[in-house]
Design an enzyme around this catalytic site. Sequence first.
Site, short mmCIF file in Angstrom:
data_model
loop_
_atom_site.label_atom_id
_atom_site.label_comp_id
_atom_site.label_asym_id
_atom_site.label_seq_id
_atom_site.Cartn_x
_atom_site.Cartn_y
_atom_site.Cartn_z
N GLU A 216 -4.24 4.42 3.60
CA GLU A 216 -3.39 3.51 2.84
C GLU A 216 -4.14 3.03 1.60
O GLU A 216 -5.27 2.55 1.70
CB GLU A 216 -2.98 2.32 3.70
N ASN B 202 1.13 4.70 1.66
CA ASN B 202 0.72 5.35 2.90
C ASN B 202 0.77 6.86 2.70
O ASN B 202 1.84 7.43 2.56
CB ASN B 202 1.65 4.90 4.03
N THR C 280 0.82 -1.21 0.00
CA THR C 280 0.00 0.00 0.00
C THR C 280 0.86 1.26 0.00
O THR C 280 2.00 1.26 0.47
CB THR C 280 -0.92 0.04 1.24
#
Length: 308
Positions: free
Chosen positions: A257, A210, A208
């Site tokens: 995220e 962030n 992901t």
Amino acid sequence: MQRWRGYEAAPGGWGRSVVTIGVFDGVHQGHQATIGHAVARARELGVKSVVVTFDPHPAEVVRPGSHPAVLTEPARKAELIEALGVDVLCVVPFTAEFSRLPAEAFVHDILTEHLHATLVVVGDNFRFGHRAAGDVALLERLGRTFGFGVEGAPLVAEAGTVFSSTYIRSCVDAGDVRAAAAALGRPHRVEGVVVRGDQRGRELGYPTANLLTHRYAAVPADGVYAARLVRRGGDPLVAAVSIGTNPTFSGRERRVEAYALDFSGDLYGERLALDFVAHLREQRTYDAIEPLVAQIAEDVERTRRAVS
């Protein structure tokens, strides 16, 4: 579109103009109607259209600590206003001194002396001057004194709900990104720079991005969302977005995220935008990794269907 910092930036020999005034956070459908009316009237009259807005948000100066969640960051707000055909965006620094400017001085100094307004277009709920003492009726009286007309733009509503920045913030805060999009006329957007997180998504097979967002950004309620991830100079990507504290891993810090589907590049350091399409589910806690990974896989497929 010209961009001025302060109304004093109006050049010498500046002609008459049609002016509209407001914070315009979100540039939602109501704002679009007001600004669009000002642009149309300016063209009819053969003069320039000017949007006057403020930075920072007046609430933070008048009532420190009460800064509302921001629906559109300044650069994004300017882009949206420019897209409406405005000639000039005038951003007035909202200081404590400026907040004490009486309504009459506000009209004389800004609208008459610097912007040479021939017409002022405002929403029906427009207030101005020290302690918001001025209203549309006072503006009309002062207009007759200083030689400009005033036209009120009716509020925009749907099914009895008036579209306002406050209403949209409440939708975002509740995670109802579809209702927010209906009022905005486009998906709600959150922007941020990609920073390094715990790398846990990568370990689970779903790396992901962030996002470090602005401190006042209007971030939707905790949960999982379907979104479009927008990169500068690149095509939008479909993204499954998790907002919250990662309770399965005893997280404490609230994070945004985004897992970009069908993407394998490096996004660290990039400034990205997330356009929220749908709320998929609330945040949950899992007792083991396996059910969490299975849920993420389901979230990804639901995201693909929602955004496609």
